[in-house]
Each structure stands twice: as C-alpha cells, then as structure tokens.
Design a protein around this motif. Structure first.
Motif, PDB file in Angstrom:
ATOM      1  N   VAL B 234       0.899  -1.181  -0.166  1.00  0.00           N
ATOM      2  CA  VAL B 234      -0.007   0.243  -0.014  1.00  0.00           C
ATOM      3  C   VAL B 234       0.818   1.188   0.099  1.00  0.00           C
ATOM      4  O   VAL B 234       1.890   1.428   0.782  1.00  0.00           O
ATOM      5  CB  VAL B 234      -0.908   0.137   1.194  1.00  0.00           C
ATOM      6  CG1 VAL B 234      -1.735   1.234   1.390  1.00  0.00           C
ATOM      7  CG2 VAL B 234      -2.012  -1.106   1.018  1.00  0.00           C
ATOM      8  N   GLY B 235       0.473   2.210  -0.963  1.00  0.00           N
ATOM      9  CA  GLY B 235       1.342   3.494  -0.928  1.00  0.00           C
ATOM     10  C   GLY B 235       2.308   3.343  -2.098  1.00  0.00           C
ATOM     11  O   GLY B 235       2.974   4.384  -2.369  1.00  0.00           O
ATOM     12  N   SER B 236       2.764   2.032  -2.474  1.00  0.00           N
ATOM     13  CA  SER B 236       3.911   1.742  -3.422  1.00  0.00           C
ATOM     14  C   SER B 236       3.231   2.017  -4.922  1.00  0.00           C
ATOM     15  O   SER B 236       2.328   1.880  -5.113  1.00  0.00           O
ATOM     16  CB  SER B 236       4.430   0.431  -3.106  1.00  0.00           C
ATOM     17  OG  SER B 236       3.866  -0.283  -3.804  1.00  0.00           O
ATOM     18  N   SER B 237       4.260   1.841  -5.679  1.00  0.00           N
ATOM     19  CA  SER B 237       3.739   1.749  -7.189  1.00  0.00           C
ATOM     20  C   SER B 237       3.857   0.421  -7.595  1.00  0.00           C
ATOM     21  O   SER B 237       3.928   0.186  -8.705  1.00  0.00           O
ATOM     22  CB  SER B 237       4.767   2.699  -8.093  1.00  0.00           C
ATOM     23  OG  SER B 237       5.893   1.984  -7.991  1.00  0.00           O
ATOM     24  N   LEU B 238       4.144  -0.454  -6.612  1.00  0.00           N
ATOM     25  CA  LEU B 238       4.122  -2.023  -7.071  1.00  0.00           C
ATOM     26  C   LEU B 238       5.401  -2.325  -7.893  1.00  0.00           C
ATOM     27  O   LEU B 238       5.408  -3.043  -8.773  1.00  0.00           O
ATOM     28  CB  LEU B 238       3.026  -2.650  -7.736  1.00  0.00           C
ATOM     29  CG  LEU B 238       1.719  -2.317  -6.902  1.00  0.00           C
ATOM     30  CD1 LEU B 238       0.448  -2.830  -7.790  1.00  0.00           C
ATOM     31  CD2 LEU B 238       1.678  -2.984  -5.647  1.00  0.00           C
ATOM     32  N   ASP B 239       6.590  -1.564  -7.450  1.00  0.00           N
ATOM     33  CA  ASP B 239       7.792  -1.558  -8.047  1.00  0.00           C
ATOM     34  C   ASP B 239       8.684  -2.999  -7.437  1.00  0.00           C
ATOM     35  O   ASP B 239       7.763  -3.677  -6.484  1.00  0.00           O
ATOM     36  CB  ASP B 239       8.746  -0.498  -7.942  1.00  0.00           C
ATOM     37  CG  ASP B 239       8.638  -0.144  -6.459  1.00  0.00           C
ATOM     38  OD1 ASP B 239       9.808  -0.305  -5.937  1.00  0.00           O
ATOM     39  OD2 ASP B 239       7.573   0.254  -5.727  1.00  0.00           O
ATOM     40  N   ALA B 240       9.683  -3.317  -8.060  1.00  0.00           N
ATOM     41  CA  ALA B 240      10.388  -4.486  -7.948  1.00  0.00           C
ATOM     42  C   ALA B 240      10.599  -4.569  -6.332  1.00  0.00           C
ATOM     43  O   ALA B 240      10.418  -5.636  -5.553  1.00  0.00           O
ATOM     44  CB  ALA B 240      11.384  -4.636  -8.408  1.00  0.00           C
ATOM     45  N   ALA B 241      11.181  -3.359  -5.660  1.00  0.00           N
ATOM     46  CA  ALA B 241      11.365  -3.543  -4.400  1.00  0.00           C
ATOM     47  C   ALA B 241      10.087  -3.612  -3.315  1.00  0.00           C
ATOM     48  O   ALA B 241      10.242  -4.409  -2.239  1.00  0.00           O
ATOM     49  CB  ALA B 241      11.993  -2.042  -4.000  1.00  0.00           C
ATOM     50  N   ALA B 242       8.946  -3.186  -3.851  1.00  0.00           N
ATOM     51  CA  ALA B 242       7.833  -3.428  -3.004  1.00  0.00           C
ATOM     52  C   ALA B 242       7.352  -4.829  -3.058  1.00  0.00           C
ATOM     53  O   ALA B 242       6.790  -5.289  -2.132  1.00  0.00           O
ATOM     54  CB  ALA B 242       6.452  -2.387  -3.352  1.00  0.00           C
ATOM     55  N   VAL B 243       7.416  -5.147  -4.337  1.00  0.00           N
ATOM     56  CA  VAL B 243       6.901  -6.695  -4.609  1.00  0.00           C
ATOM     57  C   VAL B 243       7.922  -7.603  -3.701  1.00  0.00           C
ATOM     58  O   VAL B 243       7.176  -8.667  -2.791  1.00  0.00           O
ATOM     59  CB  VAL B 243       6.861  -7.207  -5.969  1.00  0.00           C
ATOM     60  CG1 VAL B 243       6.844  -8.544  -6.068  1.00  0.00           C
ATOM     61  CG2 VAL B 243       6.168  -6.260  -6.720  1.00  0.00           C
ATOM     62  N   GLU B 244       9.030  -7.249  -3.803  1.00  0.00           N
ATOM     63  CA  GLU B 244      10.041  -8.105  -2.925  1.00  0.00           C
ATOM     64  C   GLU B 244       9.851  -8.043  -1.513  1.00  0.00           C
ATOM     65  O   GLU B 244       9.741  -8.954  -0.728  1.00  0.00           O
ATOM     66  CB  GLU B 244      11.589  -7.948  -3.290  1.00  0.00           C
ATOM     67  CG  GLU B 244      12.585  -8.762  -2.418  1.00  0.00           C
ATOM     68  CD  GLU B 244      12.183 -10.169  -2.200  1.00  0.00           C
ATOM     69  OE1 GLU B 244      11.680 -10.686  -3.092  1.00  0.00           O
ATOM     70  OE2 GLU B 244      12.734 -10.796  -1.143  1.00  0.00           O
ATOM     71  N   ALA B 245       9.498  -6.739  -0.865  1.00  0.00           N
ATOM     72  CA  ALA B 245       9.120  -6.661   0.494  1.00  0.00           C
ATOM     73  C   ALA B 245       7.975  -7.442   0.941  1.00  0.00           C
ATOM     74  O   ALA B 245       7.903  -8.012   1.997  1.00  0.00           O
ATOM     75  CB  ALA B 245       9.007  -5.110   0.652  1.00  0.00           C
ATOM     76  N   ALA B 246       7.037  -7.438   0.007  1.00  0.00           N
ATOM     77  CA  ALA B 246       5.578  -8.209   0.239  1.00  0.00           C
ATOM     78  C   ALA B 246       5.974  -9.647   0.371  1.00  0.00           C
ATOM     79  O   ALA B 246       5.484 -10.518   1.184  1.00  0.00           O
ATOM     80  CB  ALA B 246       4.771  -7.778  -0.841  1.00  0.00           C
ATOM     81  N   ALA B 247       6.903 -10.181  -0.696  1.00  0.00           N
ATOM     82  CA  ALA B 247       7.254 -11.627  -0.758  1.00  0.00           C
ATOM     83  C   ALA B 247       7.967 -12.000   0.592  1.00  0.00           C
ATOM     84  O   ALA B 247       7.582 -13.128   1.145  1.00  0.00           O
ATOM     85  CB  ALA B 247       8.076 -11.946  -2.033  1.00  0.00           C
ATOM     86  N   ALA B 248       9.083 -10.853   1.065  1.00  0.00           N
ATOM     87  CA  ALA B 248       9.683 -11.176   2.189  1.00  0.00           C
ATOM     88  C   ALA B 248       8.820 -11.404   3.413  1.00  0.00           C
ATOM     89  O   ALA B 248       8.950 -12.213   4.354  1.00  0.00           O
ATOM     90  CB  ALA B 248      10.819 -10.222   2.274  1.00  0.00           C
TER      91      ALA B 248
END
Lengths: 164, 287
Positions: B234-248
């Motif tokens: 939430v609040g991200s552009s669903l960029d690679a860093a946000a996706v990896e943070a969610a996966a983590a």
C-alpha cells in the motif's frame, strides 16, 4: 444401520434395491446391478476410472454413497451405445483412433468425454486436456485419447448439422 | 475401502438439518459434496454414526450479487462458481481459484461451503476468502451469527464453527470495479494441494496501490492472512522493491509442513514466488 430402499434411473431404466447407506455407488452399480463398465481404479477419487454421469454431471462413483444417489439419474458406459447396439460416436472414435491400450481407464474416459462434449461441443485440445484432467491413463495414451475426443466432437457436430 | 456403517438423513430445510444435528449429537456429521468427508470415512479416520446430507436444502444454494454485496449459498458447487458469469464479473478471483481445485468430476460435487468450513489447510478457498475479507454465516440452534474468514480458522480442521452449527452462506463485499486479482498456485499435478499458493487483490489509483489484500494457502496450520505483505504494497507503485518486500513478509509468516511437496525451505521460498507472481498478475489486470 439397516438397509435402505434405493431407487434410481440407470441408463434409462428404473432400478431399485436394498443397500446399506454406506455402500458406495460404484459397488452398487457393479455388484448389485451387474454394471461392470465403471471400474474401481484407485478407490481414492484420483483416477476417474469409476466416472459415471449423475443428473447431468460427471462424478466419481467411488466417492459417493448410494444413499446420496437415491432418486438420481445415472448413465454408465453401458448406456452410451444405441438400443440397436451401434456404438456412440465417442466409442467409435476411441476404436478408430486407438484411444485405448489396456482399456482399463476407457469406460471412465468415454463417460467423462461424453459429458465434456455436452458442456463444450467444440473444445480445443487444451480444453479437452483440462476437461479430462480427472481421468488418468496408466498406459499414458493421452495423445490418442485427445485425438479420439476431437474426432468424436467433429463427428457429432457434423451429425447435428445433418439432422438440422 | 469400506467406510463404517451409518444412518443416512436427508433433511429438506436448514432448520430440520440443525435440529437433526442437535438431536443426534456428536456422532453425527453433515455432508455437502462429500469430497473431503467420504475419503476420510473410507480410511475410517471419520466414523460418524449419522450422516446428514444437505443436498436437498434449497436455502443453502444460489448465488446473489446485489448492490455490491455477494452472497453465495454454502452448497454451491465449485462448478457452479466457475459457471456463474455474475460472479466472474463481480469477483473474478473466485473462478480463477475454483478452476485450480481438484478436477472436473470433483468440482461437480465439491462445494464452496465444504471447502471453506472443513478447515483443511490444503483447501484453496479459505485463503481466497481471507483475501476478500469474506464473512461466514453460521446457523445453529441459537440462531445466526457471522464470523469473518480472517478469524475463522484456529488450527488444522479446527474452526470457529460450533458444534451443532452449519455454515449457511458466504458474504463478500464485491471488490471495487477495476481491481486486480490473482490466485497463483504451485502444485505437483492436477488434483494436488498447493505446494504453496497466494491470493492477491489490488486497487490502484494513478499508478499507486491504495489497497492490497494477500493471503496464503497450505503453508501453515491454517490459511494465513499476510497483513505485513499488504502493508508493504500500500502506497507503493508496486515496483520491484515493494513486490520483494511483500514476498519477504509472506515468507516470514510461512510455516509449511515438510512433506512430499518438498522441504520446508523450498516451500517457504515458493511462498514468496507465488506472492510475487500473484502481485504481478493482479497489477496487470488492475485498471
């Protein structure tokens, strides 16, 4: 835990009998009605050899109590050929295209394919594979099974067109 | 494999089913599609003395989509879920998930209600319901109550469903128009439970994620609602860093059993992969 009176329509005929509620439909069909077309393969609802048509749906008759099927309309492989003995287009196509090797899975394959072609009369190969995914062939003759179903679909569509 | 003997009951109304359940006591079980219970009975891991078949209880059937509210009767089969155009347009993740359950024959009898109420961590719909923040309508001798999916699952085959209660329906607030969705499931073969699976729903506004839901299947004793993974999006552009943070964040809560589906570390890793793929697929569909 007494036996119950069971009534159903099997391959167009009214049948009845006494059975324990825990009797599985496959056992009722094979042992009480003598319909040994549907097979017991894995007995764990994986292989699909026991597939029959129940009230217009494909089901695995090893995972259904006869009590649940009480009052239902059931079609087995024995019910697919015409009254004069001429084969259903699917049966013809399985023979023509070598859609069977040992034949153990075949009644379940054809009974499932029969329903699949009613749900989707013009399936793509991918739709055939997905629609048949509850039936296993241990000879792994899937290529010819798909080919046979594809041919039967074309044959049935042509027959329908001719009739119209 | 022959199950233990039982007496069979086929009530016509939910009230009748509930009073049968009360009068027959704890050795009685309700059966919906039977594709979880009957295999257990054939193995004699379940030996009910009375089986109460819900097949003719008409009030447990049907799909209604009205004013943004979706109600699905517990006896609705997976095949009926797949076949409903109304559901496919209001809440497409349901069809996507249902198509990944078991095989055609099993989907023609297996029900949505059975799948969510059984409490088997391998079932797919519980995580989907948690992602959708669905509520389960439970009916018992004392009347009706609602329990949200995120509070329903207590342990393997242990849920908030009380003795004598029956799941009557599932209520879902339809996700916003233009939402993205995905149910990504890795399995060894058709009909298998997930090695790991993830349900994701996203809402985007001007390229920014304003709402995210993430839940996981078969990587714990219960379905897992991954709130930290949602917060990472939430609040991200669903960029690679946000996706990896969610996966983590999803990997951090996964505690899969070590079984034929692979070692624990592999299934934890795969949990992150499923979450990342589901986010990517949901993002592509949003808009």
């Amino acid at each position: 835990m007494s036996k119950m009176h069971v009534k159903m329509t099997v391959n167009g005929s009214q049948v009845e009998g006494l059975a324990e509620p825990r009797t599985l439909l496959i056992h009722f069909l094979r042992e009480q009605l003598g319909l040994t077309g549907p097979h017991i393969g894995c007995d764990t609802s994986h292989c699909g050899a026991c597939t029959v048509d129940l009230d217009g749906k494909s089901v695995k008759s090893c995972t259904l109590f006869v009590a649940q099927a009480n009052g239902a309309e059931v079609t087995t492989i024995e019910g697919l050929a015409a009254a004069d003995g001429s084969l259903h287009p699917l049966q013809e196509a399985f023979r023509e295209h070598h859609g069977l090797q040992c034949g153990f899975c075949t009644p379940g394959m054809i009974t499932r394919a029969y329903r699949l072609l009613q749900e989707n009369p013009t399936p793509s190969d991918e739709e055939i594979r997905f629609g048949m995914s509850g039936n296993l062939c241990r000879c792994t003759g899937y290529q010819n099974i798909v080919k046979a179903i594809r041919a039967a679909a074309a044959e049935m569509a042509a027959g329908k067109e001719a009739a119209e | 494999m022959i199950p233990g003997a039982f007496d069979y009951h086929r009530p016509r109304t939910l009230d009748e089913a509930i009073s049968l359940l009360a009068s027959l006591g704890e050795e009685s079980r309700v059966v919906a599609g039977g594709h979880s219970l009957i295999p257990m009975m054939k193995l004699r891991m379940a030996v009910p003395e009375h089986l109460i078949d819900l097949r003719e209880v008409a009030e447990l059937r049907g799909i209604a989509v009205e004013g943004g509210q979706i109600t699905i009767g517990a006896m609705t089969t997976q095949q009926e879920v797949i076949g409903s155009e109304e559901l496919a347009s209001a809440c497409p993740i349901l069809r996507e998930a249902a198509l990944q359950i078991a095989d055609p024959q099993i989907r023609s009898l297996g029900t949505l209600g059975g799948n969510v109420a059984n409490g088997d961590p391998g079932n797919d719909m519980p995580a989907v319901m948690q992602a959708l923040d669905a509520a389960f309508v439970l009916r018992g001798p004392e009347g009706e109550r609602e329990v949200v999916a995120r509070a329903f699952y207590e342990g393997p085959f242990t849920t908030a469903l009380g003795e004598g209660e029956v799941l009557a329906a599932i209520r879902i607030a339809a996700p916003a128009a233009g939402h993205g969705w995905a149910y990504e499931k890795q399995k060894r073969k058709i009909g298998d439970y997930a090695t790991a699976a993830a349900a994701v729903l996203l809402e985007l506004e001007g390229g920014t994620c304003r709402k995210a839901s993430v839940a996981l299947t078969n990587v714990g004793d219960t379905p897992l609602h991954a709130a930290d993974a949602e917060a990472a999006l939430v609040g991200s552009s669903l960029d690679a860093a946000a996706v990896e943070a969610a996966a983590a964040a999803a990997r951090a809560i996964a505690e899969p059993a070590e079984d034929g589906r692979g070692p624990r570390a592999f299934r934890v890793h795969l949990t992150g992969v499923m979450v990342a793929r589901a986010i990517e697929a949901a993002k592509r569909r949003a808009g």
